[in-house]
Design a protein around this motif. Structure first.
Motif, PDB file in Angstrom:
ATOM      1  N   SER A 125       4.574 -13.156  -9.137  1.00 57.31           N
ATOM      2  CA  SER A 125       3.636 -12.039  -9.139  1.00 57.31           C
ATOM      3  C   SER A 125       3.548 -11.378 -10.510  1.00 57.31           C
ATOM      4  CB  SER A 125       4.057 -10.988  -8.112  1.00 57.31           C
ATOM      5  OG  SER A 125       3.234  -9.838  -8.228  1.00 57.31           O
ATOM      6  N   PRO A 126       2.336 -11.199 -11.028  1.00 61.08           N
ATOM      7  CA  PRO A 126       2.169 -10.450 -12.274  1.00 61.08           C
ATOM      8  C   PRO A 126       2.260  -8.945 -12.040  1.00 61.08           C
ATOM      9  CG  PRO A 126       0.037 -11.122 -11.448  1.00 61.08           C
ATOM     10  CD  PRO A 126       1.061 -11.728 -10.518  1.00 61.08           C
ATOM     11  N   ILE A 127       2.396  -8.563 -10.773  1.00 64.54           N
ATOM     12  CA  ILE A 127       2.466  -7.153 -10.384  1.00 64.54           C
ATOM     13  C   ILE A 127       3.905  -6.828  -9.997  1.00 64.54           C
ATOM     14  CG2 ILE A 127       1.641  -5.451  -8.691  1.00 64.54           C
ATOM     15  CD1 ILE A 127      -0.873  -7.330  -8.428  1.00 64.54           C
ATOM     16  N   PRO A 128       4.455  -5.707 -10.453  1.00 62.56           N
ATOM     17  CA  PRO A 128       5.825  -5.336 -10.086  1.00 62.56           C
ATOM     18  C   PRO A 128       6.027  -5.313  -8.575  1.00 62.56           C
ATOM     19  CG  PRO A 128       5.031  -3.926 -11.847  1.00 62.56           C
ATOM     20  CD  PRO A 128       3.849  -4.734 -11.395  1.00 62.56           C
ATOM     21  N   VAL A 129       7.223  -5.723  -8.146  1.00 64.16           N
ATOM     22  CA  VAL A 129       7.549  -5.796  -6.723  1.00 64.16           C
ATOM     23  C   VAL A 129       8.690  -4.826  -6.419  1.00 64.16           C
ATOM     24  CG1 VAL A 129       8.316  -7.265  -4.825  1.00 64.16           C
ATOM     25  CG2 VAL A 129       6.849  -8.218  -6.631  1.00 64.16           C
ATOM     26  N   LEU A 130       8.445  -3.916  -5.494  1.00 66.46           N
ATOM     27  CA  LEU A 130       9.477  -2.983  -5.046  1.00 66.46           C
ATOM     28  C   LEU A 130      10.136  -3.564  -3.802  1.00 66.46           C
ATOM     29  CD1 LEU A 130      10.916  -0.224  -5.224  1.00 66.46           C
ATOM     30  CD2 LEU A 130       9.093   0.699  -3.768  1.00 66.46           C
ATOM     31  N   ILE A 131      11.406  -3.937  -3.918  1.00 68.60           N
ATOM     32  CA  ILE A 131      12.163  -4.498  -2.805  1.00 68.60           C
ATOM     33  C   ILE A 131      12.872  -3.340  -2.108  1.00 68.60           C
ATOM     34  CG2 ILE A 131      13.910  -6.173  -2.120  1.00 68.60           C
ATOM     35  CD1 ILE A 131      13.493  -7.457  -4.938  1.00 68.60           C
ATOM     36  N   VAL A 132      12.443  -3.046  -0.898  1.00 65.08           N
ATOM     37  CA  VAL A 132      12.980  -1.895  -0.168  1.00 65.08           C
ATOM     38  C   VAL A 132      14.068  -2.358   0.787  1.00 65.08           C
ATOM     39  CG1 VAL A 132      12.463  -0.005   1.413  1.00 65.08           C
ATOM     40  CG2 VAL A 132      10.798  -0.660  -0.352  1.00 65.08           C
TER      41      VAL A 132
END
Length: 280
Positions: A125-132
């Protein structure tokens, strides 16, 4: 971190598989949409063989029910096809600034991520990923970022400060003395500490986090393993969000920062913002 009077400028996309533990990332996505503020988009990708109208209606109803409990409006998108490709494609098409995702079960985060669709999303992903991983009882109020002074870690920090504008950021570097088994001495350790400190000062200056609205920046250099040092800082500062940079070529590279990123994902108990540096 409430900015309820500010115009909505960001878009968050929550990727859900509608399993039981999706309530955690769902609640976090809703909370972020209210506090940043941001437009909320919720995407669900139907599994193979569940492409009928009934499946779409059931998924939509499930999402709407949770949204009602959050008192939140959102755009709901139901996709069909490859999970990873469709999530990234949808996030790009809606102009998402952040993808929010969860993990399948309680346990070591690395055990939950490696080899899963989430791992592939993080890698590509070129978009940041928030892993919750945790329940959204409170807002994020401090970013803790691990760095080895590399370009990916610098990029991750810049992206984090743009997404979570105004939050203070604490930058952490852990160091070891080369060949310390043969050369170990307190004097040599302090010499390396001084060298690392000078690199940190230069690194922070090059981030150019200055001017109006710039975050408060603090930093620390500590001897030890990256995971242990970062975890100690998280505990001392009571932070609930860790920022890491990843390499986007075939997974985490087996070099210093790639190994560090994988170790942090496996070891750190907080939510994690994983940022992939775009290829040049």
């Amino acid at each position: 971190m409430s900015n309820s009077e500010n115009p909505i400028e960001k878009t968050i996309m929550f990727s859900t598989d509608l399993t039981a533990r999706c309530d955690r990332p769902m609640d976090r996505a809703c909370r972020l949409a209210k506090t940043l503020p941001a437009k909320l988009v919720i995407c669900h990708v139907l599994e193979h063989g569940q492409y009928g109208k009934e499946a779409v209606a059931a998924a939509t109803a499930d999402i709407e029910m949770h949204l009602a409990s959050c008192e939140m409006d959102a755009e709901i998108i139901i996709q069909r096809g490859d999970i990873v490709a469709k999530i990234i494609e949808t996030a790009e098409s809606v102009g998402a600034d952040l993808i929010v995702a969860g993990v399948a079960r309680v346990g070591k985060l690395g055990d939950l991520v490696i080899g899963t669709p989430l791992e592939r999303i993080i890698h590509h992903s070129p978009i940041p990923v928030l892993i919750v991983k945790n329940r959204a009882f409170t807002d994020y109020d401090l970013l803790v970022a691990a760095t080895d002074f590399s370009a990916p870690s610098a990029y991750a920090i810049k992206q984090a400060t743009q997404i979570f504008a105004g939050l203070p950021i604490h930058i952490v570097n852990a160091f070891h003395v080369p060949f310390e088994g043969f050369l170990h001495s307190d004097k040599l350790t302090e010499e390396f500490r001084t060298e690392q400190y000078l690199q940190m000062v230069k690194f922070v200056e090059q981030l150019r986090l200055t001017g109006s609205g710039a975050p408060k920046v603090s930093h620390i250099i500590e001897y030890g393993s990256t995971s242990t040092v970062v975890l100690d800082e998280i505990k001392d500062l009571n932070s609930n969000l860790t920022v890491i940079g990843t390499h986007g070529t075939g997974g985490f590279r087996a070099n210093m920062f790639g190994s560090m990123a994988r170790s942090l994902i496996d070891y750190i108990p907080t939510d994690i913002l994983a940022v992939r540096q775009k290829p040049k």
